[in-house]
Scaffold this motif. Structure first.
Motif, short mmCIF file in Angstrom:
data_model
loop_
_atom_site.label_atom_id
_atom_site.label_comp_id
_atom_site.label_asym_id
_atom_site.label_seq_id
_atom_site.Cartn_x
_atom_site.Cartn_y
_atom_site.Cartn_z
N ASP A 117 -44.10 -80.93 -63.15
CA ASP A 117 -45.32 -80.25 -62.70
C ASP A 117 -46.13 -81.10 -61.72
O ASP A 117 -46.94 -80.57 -60.96
N ASP A 119 -41.11 -78.72 -69.17
CA ASP A 119 -41.71 -78.59 -67.84
C ASP A 119 -40.69 -78.29 -66.75
O ASP A 119 -41.06 -77.89 -65.65
N VAL A 172 -40.51 -75.06 -63.19
CA VAL A 172 -40.64 -75.68 -61.87
C VAL A 172 -39.39 -75.45 -61.04
O VAL A 172 -39.48 -75.12 -59.84
N SER A 194 -50.95 -85.25 -58.08
CA SER A 194 -49.75 -84.55 -57.64
C SER A 194 -49.08 -85.30 -56.49
O SER A 194 -49.76 -85.79 -55.56
#
Length: 241
Positions: free
Chosen positions: A230, A111, A115, A2
């Protein structure tokens, strides 16, 4: 892995980043191509059309170019993927009508929307900066498969109100317009030249790399990269945990 950023706002590119380039090229471009002639004739007194036609003539260096010549130039620029402002203006008008009629529904990668909603709910301000006109952007976000997304967005920027996407001054203008400090802004794009310009203006920048997109193989240079939204975590609290 991440990527984590402590910023106040995220600025989004559309084509290749939130949405598939293939949709734009295979659906939107042919739609606009088939309607250039009609918009030039039927809306010849519309101020936006008048301004766009004048800009086409200026770019051609042909102040007396008639509608046939203007339409020919638009087709040529479309074939060559030239990011000419008047082309984008006229496409935006045409696409807006198409979205309003229900002929068109925009595309977002799976995605993206969850988000964006999460970031918005967390207080992150969202902006759009695309080579497509503000009118096209507004229609795009209004006519998504999930309905009207425009309430998520705090502002829209294009090459006319901000400037070319590979020039740092364009990003400085956006920062000034939003009132957000450069180091509190994050730009997401698939194009390395745009990421370079944003970073030169003091922004954070992340390259979005999606298989099948035109810039996927080229990569994003030395910028941080993500395959989906993500993979990016945003904090506005001043601390990231």
């Amino acid at each position: 892995m991440s990527l984590r950023f402590d910023v106040d706002a995220v600025v989004l590119d559309i084509e290749g980043t939130t949405s598939a380039t293939g949709f734009v090229v295979d659906v939107l471009y042919p739609y606009s191509r088939s309607r250039f002639g009609a918009v030039l004739s039927e809306r010849s007194t519309d101020p936006d059309v008048v301004r766009a036609v004048s800009q086409v003539r200026d770019l051609l260096g042909e102040p007396d170019a008639d509608a046939v010549r203007v339409e020919k130039a638009l087709h040529e620029w479309l074939d060559e993927d030239v990011k000419a402002t008047p082309l984008k203006t006229l496409q935006g008008l045409i696409w807006s009508e198409g979205f309003a009629r229900g002929d068109l529904v925009s595309h977002f990668y799976d995605d993206v929307l969850p988000v964006l909603r999460r970031w918005h709910g967390d207080g992150v301000r969202l902006y759009v900066y695309s080579s497509g006109s503000v009118a096209a952007q507004r229609a795009w976000f209004t006519s998504s498969p999930d309905g009207d997304l425009l309430p998520l967005v705090s502002g829209l920027y294009d090459t006319e109100n901000a400037g070319p996407k590979q020039e740092p001054d364009s990003y400085r203008r956006i920062a000034g317009s939003t009132g957000v400090e450069a180091d509190r802004l994050l730009f997401l794009s698939d194009r390395p030249g745009e990421l370079d310009a944003a970073r030169a203006a003091g922004w954070h920048a992340v390259g979005i790399r999606r298989p099948g997109e035109p810039y996927y193989e080229q990569g994003v240079g030395d910028h941080a990269q993500a395959g989906t939204f993500d993979e990016i975590t945003i904090s506005t609290s001043g601390s990231i945990t």
